[in-house]
Design a protein around this motif. Structure first.
Motif, mmCIF file in Angstrom:
data_model
loop_
_atom_site.group_PDB
_atom_site.id
_atom_site.type_symbol
_atom_site.label_atom_id
_atom_site.label_comp_id
_atom_site.label_asym_id
_atom_site.label_seq_id
_atom_site.Cartn_x
_atom_site.Cartn_y
_atom_site.Cartn_z
ATOM 1 N N ALA A 335 -32.685 32.792 -44.363
ATOM 2 C CA ALA A 335 -33.019 31.673 -43.476
ATOM 3 C C ALA A 335 -32.007 30.567 -43.733
ATOM 4 O O ALA A 335 -31.861 30.115 -44.871
ATOM 5 C CB ALA A 335 -34.437 31.175 -43.731
ATOM 6 N N ALA A 336 -31.305 30.144 -42.688
ATOM 7 C CA ALA A 336 -30.225 29.170 -42.870
ATOM 8 C C ALA A 336 -30.187 28.183 -41.716
ATOM 9 O O ALA A 336 -30.299 28.573 -40.549
ATOM 10 C CB ALA A 336 -28.880 29.882 -42.981
ATOM 11 N N PHE A 337 -30.034 26.915 -42.053
ATOM 12 C CA PHE A 337 -29.710 25.885 -41.076
ATOM 13 C C PHE A 337 -28.201 25.680 -41.073
ATOM 14 O O PHE A 337 -27.589 25.485 -42.137
ATOM 15 C CB PHE A 337 -30.366 24.549 -41.431
ATOM 16 C CG PHE A 337 -31.728 24.331 -40.833
ATOM 17 C CD1 PHE A 337 -32.007 24.692 -39.520
ATOM 18 C CD2 PHE A 337 -32.734 23.735 -41.583
ATOM 19 C CE1 PHE A 337 -33.263 24.480 -38.970
ATOM 20 C CE2 PHE A 337 -33.988 23.512 -41.041
ATOM 21 C CZ PHE A 337 -34.255 23.890 -39.733
ATOM 22 N N VAL A 338 -27.597 25.718 -39.899
ATOM 23 C CA VAL A 338 -26.243 25.214 -39.724
ATOM 24 C C VAL A 338 -26.348 23.703 -39.561
ATOM 25 O O VAL A 338 -27.169 23.206 -38.780
ATOM 26 C CB VAL A 338 -25.570 25.864 -38.502
ATOM 27 C CG1 VAL A 338 -24.321 25.099 -38.088
ATOM 28 C CG2 VAL A 338 -25.233 27.321 -38.800
ATOM 29 N N ALA A 339 -25.552 22.958 -40.325
ATOM 30 C CA ALA A 339 -25.627 21.490 -40.341
ATOM 31 C C ALA A 339 -24.259 20.920 -39.997
ATOM 32 O O ALA A 339 -23.263 21.241 -40.656
ATOM 33 C CB ALA A 339 -26.080 21.000 -41.713
ATOM 34 N N LYS A 340 -24.219 20.053 -38.984
ATOM 35 C CA LYS A 340 -22.945 19.516 -38.483
ATOM 36 C C LYS A 340 -23.044 17.998 -38.310
ATOM 37 O O LYS A 340 -23.972 17.510 -37.645
ATOM 38 C CB LYS A 340 -22.617 20.161 -37.132
ATOM 39 C CG LYS A 340 -21.373 19.614 -36.420
ATOM 40 C CD LYS A 340 -21.213 20.289 -35.063
ATOM 41 C CE LYS A 340 -20.119 19.630 -34.223
ATOM 42 N NZ LYS A 340 -18.774 19.933 -34.747
ATOM 43 N N PRO A 341 -22.122 17.241 -38.896
ATOM 44 C CA PRO A 341 -22.079 15.806 -38.591
ATOM 45 C C PRO A 341 -21.600 15.587 -37.152
ATOM 46 O O PRO A 341 -20.554 16.112 -36.752
ATOM 47 C CB PRO A 341 -21.063 15.255 -39.601
ATOM 48 C CG PRO A 341 -20.929 16.318 -40.652
ATOM 49 C CD PRO A 341 -21.157 17.615 -39.936
ATOM 50 N N GLU A 420 -15.682 20.224 -37.237
ATOM 51 C CA GLU A 420 -15.284 20.080 -35.840
ATOM 52 C C GLU A 420 -15.038 21.416 -35.161
ATOM 53 O O GLU A 420 -15.112 21.525 -33.934
ATOM 54 C CB GLU A 420 -14.024 19.213 -35.752
ATOM 55 C CG GLU A 420 -14.242 17.759 -36.159
ATOM 56 C CD GLU A 420 -15.239 17.058 -35.254
ATOM 57 O OE1 GLU A 420 -15.248 17.355 -34.041
ATOM 58 O OE2 GLU A 420 -16.017 16.231 -35.762
ATOM 59 N N GLU A 421 -14.723 22.446 -35.962
ATOM 60 C CA GLU A 421 -14.441 23.761 -35.369
ATOM 61 C C GLU A 421 -15.680 24.395 -34.743
ATOM 62 O O GLU A 421 -15.578 25.297 -33.902
ATOM 63 C CB GLU A 421 -13.866 24.700 -36.441
ATOM 64 C CG GLU A 421 -14.869 25.303 -37.421
ATOM 65 C CD GLU A 421 -15.387 24.326 -38.481
ATOM 66 O OE1 GLU A 421 -16.331 24.688 -39.215
ATOM 67 O OE2 GLU A 421 -14.846 23.197 -38.567
ATOM 68 N N PHE A 422 -16.877 23.932 -35.132
ATOM 69 C CA PHE A 422 -18.117 24.495 -34.594
ATOM 70 C C PHE A 422 -18.493 23.719 -33.339
ATOM 71 O O PHE A 422 -18.614 22.493 -33.369
ATOM 72 C CB PHE A 422 -19.240 24.403 -35.630
ATOM 73 C CG PHE A 422 -20.462 25.206 -35.277
ATOM 74 C CD1 PHE A 422 -20.628 26.492 -35.775
ATOM 75 C CD2 PHE A 422 -21.442 24.694 -34.439
ATOM 76 C CE1 PHE A 422 -21.755 27.245 -35.457
ATOM 77 C CE2 PHE A 422 -22.568 25.429 -34.106
ATOM 78 C CZ PHE A 422 -22.721 26.714 -34.613
ATOM 79 N N PRO A 423 -18.703 24.402 -32.212
ATOM 80 C CA PRO A 423 -18.939 23.689 -30.944
ATOM 81 C C PRO A 423 -20.271 22.944 -30.929
ATOM 82 O O PRO A 423 -21.266 23.413 -31.487
ATOM 83 C CB PRO A 423 -18.924 24.810 -29.904
ATOM 84 C CG PRO A 423 -19.311 26.045 -30.670
ATOM 85 C CD PRO A 423 -18.723 25.866 -32.042
ATOM 86 N N GLU A 424 -20.267 21.801 -30.273
ATOM 87 C CA GLU A 424 -21.517 21.066 -30.087
ATOM 88 C C GLU A 424 -22.372 21.722 -29.013
ATOM 89 O O GLU A 424 -23.598 21.650 -29.047
ATOM 90 C CB GLU A 424 -21.203 19.617 -29.714
ATOM 91 C CG GLU A 424 -22.403 18.702 -29.691
ATOM 92 C CD GLU A 424 -22.013 17.255 -29.437
ATOM 93 O OE1 GLU A 424 -22.774 16.565 -28.725
ATOM 94 O OE2 GLU A 424 -20.953 16.820 -29.939
ATOM 95 N N ARG A 425 -21.724 22.379 -28.066
ATOM 96 C CA ARG A 425 -22.444 23.088 -27.007
ATOM 97 C C ARG A 425 -22.931 24.431 -27.555
ATOM 98 O O ARG A 425 -22.135 25.221 -28.079
ATOM 99 C CB ARG A 425 -21.524 23.304 -25.803
ATOM 100 C CG ARG A 425 -22.216 23.888 -24.576
ATOM 101 C CD ARG A 425 -21.209 24.058 -23.441
ATOM 102 N NE ARG A 425 -21.825 24.597 -22.246
ATOM 103 C CZ ARG A 425 -22.390 23.863 -21.306
ATOM 104 N NH1 ARG A 425 -22.395 22.539 -21.424
ATOM 105 N NH2 ARG A 425 -22.926 24.417 -20.239
ATOM 106 N N VAL A 426 -24.228 24.704 -27.441
ATOM 107 C CA VAL A 426 -24.822 25.896 -28.050
ATOM 108 C C VAL A 426 -25.661 26.640 -27.012
ATOM 109 O O VAL A 426 -26.003 26.087 -25.960
ATOM 110 C CB VAL A 426 -25.691 25.506 -29.271
ATOM 111 C CG1 VAL A 426 -24.820 24.987 -30.403
ATOM 112 C CG2 VAL A 426 -26.757 24.484 -28.889
ATOM 113 N N PRO A 427 -26.015 27.914 -27.284
ATOM 114 C CA PRO A 427 -26.861 28.668 -26.350
ATOM 115 C C PRO A 427 -28.198 27.967 -26.107
ATOM 116 O O PRO A 427 -28.656 27.164 -26.936
ATOM 117 C CB PRO A 427 -27.052 30.014 -27.062
ATOM 118 C CG PRO A 427 -25.864 30.145 -27.965
ATOM 119 C CD PRO A 427 -25.555 28.752 -28.417
ATOM 120 N N PRO A 428 -28.858 28.262 -24.983
ATOM 121 C CA PRO A 428 -30.061 27.506 -24.591
ATOM 122 C C PRO A 428 -31.241 27.643 -25.540
ATOM 123 O O PRO A 428 -32.142 26.795 -25.511
ATOM 124 C CB PRO A 428 -30.401 28.070 -23.203
ATOM 125 C CG PRO A 428 -29.680 29.376 -23.114
ATOM 126 C CD PRO A 428 -28.458 29.235 -23.945
#
Length: 463
Positions: A335-341, A420-428
Motif C-alpha cells: 500500500a503506497a501513497f504517491v506524494a507530490k509537492p 516535476e516529472e510526475f504529471p499533475e493530470r491523472v486518470p479519472p
C-alpha cells in the motif's frame, strides 16, 4: 465529533501531544524497556489445528459454511460478485455482523495529552505481541459471549462511567476479506486517576507516531484510531528539507490545493455513481474451486489466501485458551501513497478502489494497493512504486494486519515522493488531496479504507 469538524481547541491539544518532545511521562528508552519486559512475561502459544478439531466450530452440512455454535463471533461464508467488466468472481469471506470498539483512552499529564496503549497478544500476529489501543473488543467480547473476563478499561468507553468522547466514528475494515465489517473508532478523555495495568503504558502522540516506523510493532486497530485523530500544522517544527516543508504546509487549510473539498466530494460521488459492481453472500457450497481439506479451506495454488485453524494459549487475554479459524494470506500486500509537492504544498494521490465486501463497494485507497481485486483494472502506478529509489521512499515499513482474524497478514506501507516529472493530470479514478483534506474525510464513515487510514497515520510520523 462524528460528522462535524473537530473544535480548534481540541485539534490544538492533539497537535501539542504530537510535538511534545521531552514533555512525556516515559522516554522511548523507558518504553522499550517496558516492551521487552512484557514480551518476556508473555506466555503465548499458537499451533495449527485440524478444522474438525476446532472446539465450538462446525462446518454446516447444508451450506458448508464454518460457524460457531453460539451463533455469534464470526463465520466463514461465500461471496459472489460481478465487476464492471461483467465477469463473475467467487471467494470465501469473513462475516462478522457486529460493531466492535477500538478505543484509545487519553489523559493530560503536565498539560500534554497521553495515549494509554496496550501490549496485546493476537494469535495471527507474526510476532504475537503488538502495541494496541486501550480497548480492542468485539461486541461478543464485551457482552462476554466467550464467558471470559470483561476487557480492561472497557468502562471508560461503554456504560455510565464513560469519559468525554473526543473522537467517535464508524470505519470499515478490509473489503476483500470481510463482509461489510466496521468498528467504532473512539478516543475518550478522562481527568480522574486511572489505575495502570502492567500491560499498558502512557505515550504522547509524538511517541506513538514515531513507533509506526518500527516493523510489526503498531497493530492495525491502533493505526486506524490514530488516523482519526485530527492534528494541525505544527508550530515551531523546523523542516529538514523541501519535502518536509511541503508536508507541513499540507496541514494548512489556508494554503492552495489542487481541488476544493467540495470538488473532492463530487469526484468521489461520481466514482460511486459509476460503479456497477454487485456483491452478495452465498453458501460456501456454491463457491466453485474452493474445498475443505482436513486442515484448511483452499482455492488452489493461485488463491490469494486460505482458511486455517489454530489453537491459542494466552495468559493475558480475557479467555486464556481457545480455538478459532484464521484467514492466512499467501503473500504480502503493498500500500503506497504517491506524494507530490504542488505549488509548494504536498499532495497525496488518492484512488477510488472497488472492494466487494465494502458496504458501498467503493472507498478511497492508497495510490497503489496490491494485490489487485479480481475483476478490477490494472494498477497504473505499481511499477513506479516498486522501482522507487531509497531516497524517494519517505516511509517504508512492513506492518501487520488484524491479528485476531488474519494469520501473518503483512503489508508494506510506503510514501513515495515524486517531483516535476510526475504529471499533475491523472486518470479519472485518482484525485490529488492535501493531508488536511484527507483528515477532514475521516470525520465521516466509509470514505477512506483501512490501508489509506494506516498510511495517513504514518504520514504524521514524517514531521
Amino acid at each position: 465529533m462524528a460528522g462535524r469538524a473537530a473544535p480548534a481547541e481540541l485539534v490544538a491539544r492533539f497537535t501539542l501531544s504530537a510535538t511534545a518532545g521531552a514533555r512525556s511521562l516515559l522516554t522511548l528508552n523507558d518504553f522499550h524497556t517496558w516492551w521487552e519486559g512484557r514480551s518476556r512475561e508473555g506466555r503465548f502459544a499458537v499451533d495449527r489445528l485440524a478444522i474438525a478439531d476446532l472446539e465450538g466450530w462446525r462446518i454446516r452440512d447444508d451450506t458448508h459454511d464454518l460457524v460457531h455454535e453460539s451463533g455469534r463471533f464470526f463465520s466463514i461464508e461465500g461471496l459472489r460478485y460481478r465487476s464492471d467488466s461483467g465477469g463473475e468472481h467467487v471467494q470465501p469471506i469473513i462475516n462478522q455482523p457486529e460493531v466492535g470498539i477500538l478505543g484509545i483512552l487519553v489523559k493530560e499529564f503536565d498539560g500534554v495529552l497521553h495515549c494509554l496503549m496496550q501490549a496485546k497478544m493476537e494469535p495471527g500476529n507474526v510476532n504475537t505481541l503488538q502495541l494496541s489501543p486501550t480497548v480492542q473488543a468485539t461486541r461478543s467480547n464485551f457482552t462476554r459471549v466467550h464467558r471470559g473476563k470483561t476487557p480492561t478499561y472497557l468502562e471508560y468507553f461503554h456504560g455510565p462511567r464513560r469519559g468525554r468522547v473526543l473522537v467517535d466514528v464508524l470505519q470499515s475494515e478490509q473489503g476483500v476479506w470481510f463482509w461489510q465489517k466496521f468498528n467504532r473508532n473512539m478516543v475518550v478523555e478522562v481527568t480522574e486517576d486511572v489505575p495502570l495495568h502492567e500491560d499498558y503504558c502512557w505515550l504522547t502522540l509524538e511517541q506513538v507516531h514515531g513507533l509506526l516506523k518500527v516493523e510489526n510493532l503498531m497493530n492495525m486497530d491502533a493505526r486506524t484510531v490514530l488516523s482519526c485523530v485530527p492534528v494541525d500544522r505544527p508550530a515551531g517544527v523546523a523542516a529538514a528539507d523541501s519535502f518536509t516543508a511541503a508536508l507541513l504546509r499540507s496541514y494548512d487549510p489556508a494554503l492552495p490545493a489542487v481541488h476544493q473539498q467540495s470538488e473532492i466530494l463530487s469526484w468521489f460521488s461520481e466514482r460511486k455513481a459509476q460503479c456497477d459492481w454487485h456483491a452478495r453472500r452465498v453458501p460456501l457450497a456454491e463457491i466453485e474451486g474452493w474445498k475443505w481439506g482436513s486442515h484448511e479451506l483452499s482455492g488452489g495454488d493461485e488463491a490469494a489466501f486460505r482458511i486455517v485453524g489454530v489453537r491459542v494459549k494466552a495468559v493475558t487475554r480475557e479467555v486464556t485458551s481457545w480455538t478459532q479459524p484464521l484467514l492466512e494470506p499467501t503473500g504480502h500486500g503493498l500500500a503506497a501513497f504517491v506524494a507530490k509537492p504542488i505549488d509548494g504544498v504536498l499532495h497525496l494521490l488518492v484512488q477510488a478502489r472497488h472492494e466487494p465486501g465494502l458496504k458501498n463497494i467503493v472507498e478511497m485507497a492508497p495510490t497503489v494497493q496490491l494485490p489487485r481485486v479480481a475483476g478490477s483494472g490494472p494498477a497504473p502506478f505499481a511499477d513506479l512504486v516498486r522501482s522507487a529509489p531509497a531516497h524517494r521512499r519517505r516511509f517504508d515499513t512492513l506492518l501487520s494486519e488484524e491479528g485476531g482474524r488474519f494469520l501473518n497478514g503483512l503489508t508494506r506501507y510506503q510514501v513515495i515522493e515524486v517531483g516535476e516529472e510526475f504529471p499533475e493530470r491523472v486518470p479519472p479514478e485518482f484525485c490529488w488531496m492535501t493531508v488536511q483534506q484527507v483528515m477532514r474525510l475521516l470525520e465521516h464513515s466509509h470514505y477512506l479504507n483501512i490501508e489509506a487510514r494506516t498510511l495517513l497515520a504514518c504520514v504524521h510520523s514524517l514531521w
